[in-house]
Motif scaffolding. Structure first.
Motif, PDB file in Angstrom:
ATOM      1  N   LEU A  38      14.915   3.469  -4.499  1.00  0.00           N
ATOM      2  CA  LEU A  38      15.469   2.483  -3.469  1.00  0.00           C
ATOM      3  C   LEU A  38      14.468   1.513  -2.861  1.00  0.00           C
ATOM      4  O   LEU A  38      14.809   0.443  -2.504  1.00  0.00           O
ATOM      5  CB  LEU A  38      16.153   3.350  -2.363  1.00  0.00           C
ATOM      6  N   ASN A  39      13.318   1.914  -2.686  1.00  0.00           N
ATOM      7  CA  ASN A  39      12.395   0.953  -2.202  1.00  0.00           C
ATOM      8  C   ASN A  39      11.918   0.108  -3.111  1.00  0.00           C
ATOM      9  O   ASN A  39      11.818  -1.111  -2.534  1.00  0.00           O
ATOM     10  CB  ASN A  39      11.127   1.864  -1.808  1.00  0.00           C
ATOM     11  N   VAL A  40      12.116   0.302  -4.270  1.00  0.00           N
ATOM     12  CA  VAL A  40      11.589  -1.012  -5.192  1.00  0.00           C
ATOM     13  C   VAL A  40      12.833  -1.807  -5.414  1.00  0.00           C
ATOM     14  O   VAL A  40      12.621  -3.035  -5.244  1.00  0.00           O
ATOM     15  CB  VAL A  40      11.467  -0.239  -6.579  1.00  0.00           C
ATOM     16  N   ILE A  41      14.092  -1.272  -5.047  1.00  0.00           N
ATOM     17  CA  ILE A  41      15.233  -2.366  -5.052  1.00  0.00           C
ATOM     18  C   ILE A  41      15.137  -3.067  -3.698  1.00  0.00           C
ATOM     19  O   ILE A  41      15.372  -4.197  -3.805  1.00  0.00           O
ATOM     20  CB  ILE A  41      16.556  -1.520  -4.849  1.00  0.00           C
ATOM     21  N   GLY A  42      14.770  -2.542  -2.729  1.00  0.00           N
ATOM     22  CA  GLY A  42      14.541  -3.175  -1.288  1.00  0.00           C
ATOM     23  C   GLY A  42      13.392  -4.151  -1.403  1.00  0.00           C
ATOM     24  O   GLY A  42      13.565  -5.210  -1.003  1.00  0.00           O
ATOM     25  N   ILE A  43      12.294  -3.889  -2.188  1.00  0.00           N
ATOM     26  CA  ILE A  43      11.239  -4.851  -2.124  1.00  0.00           C
ATOM     27  C   ILE A  43      11.767  -5.870  -3.172  1.00  0.00           C
ATOM     28  O   ILE A  43      11.196  -7.119  -2.825  1.00  0.00           O
ATOM     29  CB  ILE A  43       9.934  -4.011  -2.613  1.00  0.00           C
ATOM     30  N   ILE A  67       0.914  -1.137   0.005  1.00  0.00           N
ATOM     31  CA  ILE A  67       0.056   0.006   0.109  1.00  0.00           C
ATOM     32  C   ILE A  67       0.895   1.297  -0.039  1.00  0.00           C
ATOM     33  O   ILE A  67       0.674   2.414  -0.810  1.00  0.00           O
ATOM     34  CB  ILE A  67      -1.073  -0.138   1.296  1.00  0.00           C
ATOM     35  N   PRO A  68       1.749   1.419   0.940  1.00  0.00           N
ATOM     36  CA  PRO A  68       2.670   2.671   0.729  1.00  0.00           C
ATOM     37  C   PRO A  68       3.454   2.902  -0.336  1.00  0.00           C
ATOM     38  O   PRO A  68       3.471   3.863  -0.905  1.00  0.00           O
ATOM     39  CB  PRO A  68       3.834   2.552   1.963  1.00  0.00           C
ATOM     40  N   GLN A  69       3.828   1.818  -1.078  1.00  0.00           N
ATOM     41  CA  GLN A  69       4.581   1.884  -2.355  1.00  0.00           C
ATOM     42  C   GLN A  69       3.531   2.374  -3.531  1.00  0.00           C
ATOM     43  O   GLN A  69       4.071   2.743  -4.402  1.00  0.00           O
ATOM     44  CB  GLN A  69       5.278   0.705  -2.532  1.00  0.00           C
ATOM     45  N   LEU A  70       2.402   1.870  -3.414  1.00  0.00           N
ATOM     46  CA  LEU A  70       1.391   2.412  -4.456  1.00  0.00           C
ATOM     47  C   LEU A  70       1.131   3.806  -4.259  1.00  0.00           C
ATOM     48  O   LEU A  70       1.151   4.240  -5.504  1.00  0.00           O
ATOM     49  CB  LEU A  70       0.154   1.239  -4.373  1.00  0.00           C
ATOM     50  N   ILE A  71       0.999   4.179  -3.068  1.00  0.00           N
ATOM     51  CA  ILE A  71       0.876   5.443  -3.053  1.00  0.00           C
ATOM     52  C   ILE A  71       1.956   6.389  -3.366  1.00  0.00           C
ATOM     53  O   ILE A  71       1.938   7.105  -4.192  1.00  0.00           O
ATOM     54  CB  ILE A  71       0.519   5.828  -1.428  1.00  0.00           C
ATOM     55  N   ASN A  72       3.151   5.938  -2.999  1.00  0.00           N
ATOM     56  CA  ASN A  72       4.421   6.570  -3.453  1.00  0.00           C
ATOM     57  C   ASN A  72       4.401   6.645  -4.828  1.00  0.00           C
ATOM     58  O   ASN A  72       4.801   7.635  -5.697  1.00  0.00           O
ATOM     59  CB  ASN A  72       5.739   5.745  -2.877  1.00  0.00           C
ATOM     60  N   LEU A  73       4.101   5.439  -5.458  1.00  0.00           N
ATOM     61  CA  LEU A  73       3.869   5.308  -7.071  1.00  0.00           C
ATOM     62  C   LEU A  73       3.033   6.532  -7.722  1.00  0.00           C
ATOM     63  O   LEU A  73       3.581   7.321  -8.594  1.00  0.00           O
ATOM     64  CB  LEU A  73       3.570   4.170  -7.488  1.00  0.00           C
ATOM     65  N   ALA A  74       2.065   6.532  -7.129  1.00  0.00           N
ATOM     66  CA  ALA A  74       1.057   7.639  -7.713  1.00  0.00           C
ATOM     67  C   ALA A  74       1.464   8.988  -7.336  1.00  0.00           C
ATOM     68  O   ALA A  74       1.343   9.890  -7.985  1.00  0.00           O
ATOM     69  CB  ALA A  74      -0.362   7.423  -7.059  1.00  0.00           C
ATOM     70  N   TRP A  75       2.161   9.237  -6.336  1.00  0.00           N
ATOM     71  CA  TRP A  75       2.747  10.483  -5.900  1.00  0.00           C
ATOM     72  C   TRP A  75       3.878  10.989  -6.760  1.00  0.00           C
ATOM     73  O   TRP A  75       3.772  12.008  -7.167  1.00  0.00           O
ATOM     74  CB  TRP A  75       3.295  10.722  -4.636  1.00  0.00           C
ATOM     75  N   VAL A  76       4.890  10.075  -6.913  1.00  0.00           N
ATOM     76  CA  VAL A  76       5.938  10.322  -7.891  1.00  0.00           C
ATOM     77  C   VAL A  76       5.706  10.256  -9.431  1.00  0.00           C
ATOM     78  O   VAL A  76       6.439  11.316  -9.887  1.00  0.00           O
ATOM     79  CB  VAL A  76       7.025   9.510  -7.257  1.00  0.00           C
TER      80      VAL A  76
END
Length: 149
Positions: A90-95, A63-72
């Motif tokens: 960096l979060n994508v690399i971590g995930i 959920i937070p990364q989908l929100i981050n995707l929409a924001w960025v």
């Protein structure tokens, strides 16, 4: 006094993002700790617990990364900052490293080490650097606005 719907949408998404974003990082740090403990004593309980932790961290990271995707990348009203984009990648690399780590943890417990440790390190370091960059950007934004957010 009027209120625009777009700003309230960003407030809600900001609140959800700020609430849920630290949770997967905590799970991934705990996974790293459990992997290091398992590497030092070879008690299978630590490897199995780490597999649960990395799986839960991946569930909470969605959920937070989908929100981050929409924001960025998809928001037209919000300004895309360099720090937010770096944090996203960096979060994508971590995930991705955590996802590979979840597959590594699906092996027999004795086949987990050393792959699980270095994948946990990559996950924690990538997400940690992203959080540091994002925190520094928020502080800079608040300082430049003289405390106005």
């Amino acid at each position: 006094m009027t209120s625009s719907t777009s700003s309230s949408r960003f407030r809600v998404s900001s609140a959800v993002f700020n609430l849920l974003d630290p949770i997967p990082f905590g799970f991934f740090v705990a996974t790293l700790i459990f992997d290091v403990i398992y590497a030092s004593n070879a008690n299978v309980m630590w490897a199995k617990s780490a597999s649960w932790l990395v799986s839960m961290g991946l569930l909470f990271a969605i959920i937070p990364q989908l929100i981050n995707l929409a924001w960025v990348w998809f928001s037209k009203r919000r300004v895309r900052t360099r720090g937010a984009a770096i944090n996203f990648w960096l979060n994508v690399i971590g995930i991705v490293a955590a996802l590979i780590n979840a597959f590594v943890h699906s092996r027999d417990a004795y086949a987990v080490i050393p792959d699980a440790v270095w994948l946990s390190v990559v996950t924690v370091v990538a997400m940690g650097i992203g959080r540091i960059i994002l925190a520094g950007e928020i502080v800079t934004f608040k300082e430049s606005g003289h405390g106005k957010v």
